[in-house]
Design a protein around this motif. Structure first.
Motif, PDB file in Angstrom:
ATOM      1  N   ASN A  19       0.809  -1.229   0.000  1.00  0.00           N
ATOM      2  CA  ASN A  19       0.000   0.000   0.000  1.00  0.00           C
ATOM      3  C   ASN A  19       0.842   1.279   0.000  1.00  0.00           C
ATOM      4  OD1 ASN A  19       0.960   0.497   2.658  1.00  0.00           O
ATOM      5  ND2 ASN A  19      -0.711  -0.682   3.537  1.00  0.00           N
ATOM      6  N   ALA A  22      -0.102   4.224  -2.431  1.00  0.00           N
ATOM      7  CA  ALA A  22      -1.402   4.817  -2.099  1.00  0.00           C
ATOM      8  C   ALA A  22      -1.314   5.610  -0.797  1.00  0.00           C
ATOM      9  CB  ALA A  22      -2.458   3.718  -1.974  1.00  0.00           C
ATOM     10  N   TYR A  44      -7.757   2.085  -5.317  1.00  0.00           N
ATOM     11  CA  TYR A  44      -8.596   0.927  -5.610  1.00  0.00           C
ATOM     12  C   TYR A  44      -7.999  -0.357  -5.042  1.00  0.00           C
ATOM     13  CZ  TYR A  44      -5.412  -0.126  -9.525  1.00  0.00           C
ATOM     14  OH  TYR A  44      -4.324  -0.427 -10.281  1.00  0.00           O
ATOM     15  N   GLY A  45      -8.884  -1.312  -4.815  1.00  0.00           N
ATOM     16  CA  GLY A  45      -8.448  -2.591  -4.269  1.00  0.00           C
ATOM     17  C   GLY A  45      -9.644  -3.395  -3.777  1.00  0.00           C
ATOM     18  N   LYS A  51      -9.412   0.626   1.792  1.00  0.00           N
ATOM     19  CA  LYS A  51      -9.817   1.800   1.003  1.00  0.00           C
ATOM     20  C   LYS A  51     -10.507   2.841   1.878  1.00  0.00           C
ATOM     21  CE  LYS A  51     -12.400  -0.705  -1.763  1.00  0.00           C
ATOM     22  NZ  LYS A  51     -12.097  -2.042  -1.241  1.00  0.00           N
ATOM     23  N   THR A 140     -12.500   6.169  -4.168  1.00  0.00           N
ATOM     24  CA  THR A 140     -12.072   4.778  -4.002  1.00  0.00           C
ATOM     25  C   THR A 140     -12.947   3.895  -4.870  1.00  0.00           C
ATOM     26  OG1 THR A 140     -13.520   3.913  -2.265  1.00  0.00           O
ATOM     27  CG2 THR A 140     -11.649   5.279  -1.554  1.00  0.00           C
ATOM     28  N   ASP A 142     -13.534  -0.546  -5.989  1.00  0.00           N
ATOM     29  CA  ASP A 142     -13.126  -1.934  -5.717  1.00  0.00           C
ATOM     30  C   ASP A 142     -12.412  -2.556  -6.907  1.00  0.00           C
ATOM     31  OD1 ASP A 142     -15.195  -2.461  -7.471  1.00  0.00           O
ATOM     32  OD2 ASP A 142     -16.210  -3.911  -6.167  1.00  0.00           O
ATOM     33  N   LYS A 143     -12.321  -1.814  -8.013  1.00  0.00           N
ATOM     34  CA  LYS A 143     -11.547  -2.316  -9.159  1.00  0.00           C
ATOM     35  C   LYS A 143     -10.826  -1.162  -9.839  1.00  0.00           C
ATOM     36  CE  LYS A 143     -15.628  -4.220 -10.822  1.00  0.00           C
ATOM     37  NZ  LYS A 143     -16.695  -3.527 -10.070  1.00  0.00           N
ATOM     38  N   PRO A 144      -9.822  -1.483 -10.661  1.00  0.00           N
ATOM     39  CA  PRO A 144      -9.134  -0.384 -11.344  1.00  0.00           C
ATOM     40  C   PRO A 144     -10.110   0.368 -12.235  1.00  0.00           C
ATOM     41  CG  PRO A 144      -8.307  -2.532 -12.082  1.00  0.00           C
ATOM     42  CD  PRO A 144      -9.246  -2.786 -10.967  1.00  0.00           C
ATOM     43  N   SER A 164      -3.919   6.786  -9.975  1.00  0.00           N
ATOM     44  CA  SER A 164      -4.637   5.613  -9.486  1.00  0.00           C
ATOM     45  C   SER A 164      -3.622   4.735  -8.755  1.00  0.00           C
ATOM     46  CB  SER A 164      -5.244   4.814 -10.641  1.00  0.00           C
ATOM     47  OG  SER A 164      -6.250   5.557 -11.263  1.00  0.00           O
ATOM     48  N   ASP A 166      -3.131   1.307  -6.160  1.00  0.00           N
ATOM     49  CA  ASP A 166      -3.875   0.145  -5.673  1.00  0.00           C
ATOM     50  C   ASP A 166      -3.441  -0.291  -4.277  1.00  0.00           C
ATOM     51  OD1 ASP A 166      -1.405  -0.783  -6.510  1.00  0.00           O
ATOM     52  OD2 ASP A 166      -2.190  -2.759  -7.009  1.00  0.00           O
ATOM     53  N   GLN A 168      -3.015  -3.779  -2.143  1.00  0.00           N
ATOM     54  CA  GLN A 168      -2.944  -5.230  -2.313  1.00  0.00           C
ATOM     55  C   GLN A 168      -2.959  -5.921  -0.955  1.00  0.00           C
ATOM     56  OE1 GLN A 168       0.505  -5.897  -4.722  1.00  0.00           O
ATOM     57  NE2 GLN A 168      -0.465  -5.023  -6.551  1.00  0.00           N
TER      58      GLN A 168
END
Ligand code: ADP
Ligand code: MG
Length: 343
Positions: A19, A22, A44-45, A51, A140, A142-144, A164, A166, A168
């Motif tokens: 992270n 981010a 995102y993630g 998030k 934020t 939940d996906k790119p 952007s 992410d 992980q």
């Protein structure tokens, strides 16, 4: 501010490789909202990876560092509901105007915009106004962004103006740190080996990691039993999909390669480099100790070596453990990793 939970701070957000980008971008945004190149900042993630925590940390930090700024944290669902209320009352302009007065707008879970075309129009107008006025946007998802089906292209192209970043799944060490911080904050204590066991086995997301900790504490006080690995094993059965796994030669090979940073193919080839020979011997030793495979099968897993090579390797490892303390420590640590994986 009822929208912001003061527990969600940068300080309580443990940094790891998972992270770092981010988290650091978030700090920059909080220091200089609107006046940085991360506008919008899109975080995102997957579920439970932080998030909301990070988005709220930005909000909290802006409020602390820039008391004059208007900060609003809102979920996209709430934004959509508000929009639809105003739409029914023919008050869309009021809605848009309200949002245009904000200095730092944080919208959580923008993936829900996908189903709300009209809300996207309003958001587009708000986005443009804020961005042009040098105001900060934090989103934020939940996906790119590129995978946000149903999101207008004109919005997606604006998301690309900023950064952007992410989130992980945290690695093992970071998971240990998160657990230890959580325990410290809540004034809890448990043996290091249990922390390791939980961190090792919960590798899905941080929310589950916290859930496991809470269950463990609950079970411990319910049964008036100290927290130990035995209890953790029981509790984690609800979390870990495959209980009491049979460890495989492949899994051990992977662990050793990772541990010594040796490429997998080198482990199988006939390389005579000392580090690789030792890593290979240790892998054979662990495979012999922790799997039910025959010496012949183990040999076959190393590019078709015969069983005498395996015997020789196991003997070499035992001998070296007696004479070389660093070697011994390496083997002990790996043994512990394999044991944890096999529980
Ligand atoms: P998401 O919004 O991505 O689903 P959350 O922000 O709700 O995830 O995080 C789930 C839980 O995990 C929260 O309790 C949060 O505080 C915690 N958490 C997530 N990432 C971290 C981290 N890096 N350090 C500490 N706690 C974390
Ligand atoms: Mg969330």
């Amino acid at each position: 501010d009822p929208q912001l939970n003061h527990m969600y701070t940068f300080d309580s957000f443990i940094e790891g490789d998972c992270n770092r980008v981010a988290r650091r971008a978030g700090k920059t945004v909080a220091e200089k909202p609107g006046a940085n190149s991360f506008n919008p900042l899109v975080i995102y993630g997957g579920v439970g990876l932080g998030k909301t925590h990070l988005a709220q940390a930005i909000g909290n930090d802006v409020k602390r560092a820039h008391p004059g700024k208007v900060v609003l944290y809102v979920s996209s669902e709430k934004f959509i509901n508000q929009f639809q209320d105003h739409s029914r009352n023919n008050a869309i302009n009021d809605f848009i105007h309200f949002y245009q007065l904000i200095d730092v707008l944080i919208i959580d879970d923008v993936q829900f915009f996908s189903r709300a075309e009209k809300s996207q129009d309003a958001f587009f107008a708000i986005f443009n106004h804020l961005h042009q006025s040098g105001k900060q946007l934090v989103l934020t998802s939940d996906k790119p962004p590129k995978d946000l089906d149903g999101m207008q292209e004109r919005l997606l192209s604006r998301f690309r103006w900023g950064l952007s970043a992410d989130l992980q799944v945290p690695d093992y060490e970071t998971r240990i740190e998160i657990l230890e911080r959580k325990m410290k904050n809540d004034g809890l204590d448990m043996p290091k080996e249990v922390v390791k066991y939980v961190a090792y086995n919960i590798n899905t997301n941080v929310r589950e990691l916290e859930g496991a900790l809470i269950s463990l504490l609950a079970q411990s006080s319910l049964n008036k039993k100290d927290i130990d690995v035995e209890l953790a094993k029981k509790v984690l059965r609800n979390f870990v999909k495959t209980s009491s796994k049979e460890i495989t030669i492949d899994a051990i090979q992977k662990m050793v390669c990772e541990y010594f940073d040796v490429p997998y193919d080198k482990l199988l080839q006939k390389t005579r480099k000392r580090e690789i020979v030792q890593a290979r011997q240790i892998t054979m030793y662990l495979a012999k100790a922790f799997t039910k495979n025959s010496l012949k099968t183990i040999g076959e897993h190393f590019g078709g070596r015969d069983h005498t090579t395996v015997i020789h390797s196991c003997q070499t490892v035992k001998d070296l453990m007696d004479t070389d303390s660093i070697f011994r420590e390496n083997v002990m640590e790996l043994t512990q990793k394999v044991q944890l994986a096999a529980m």
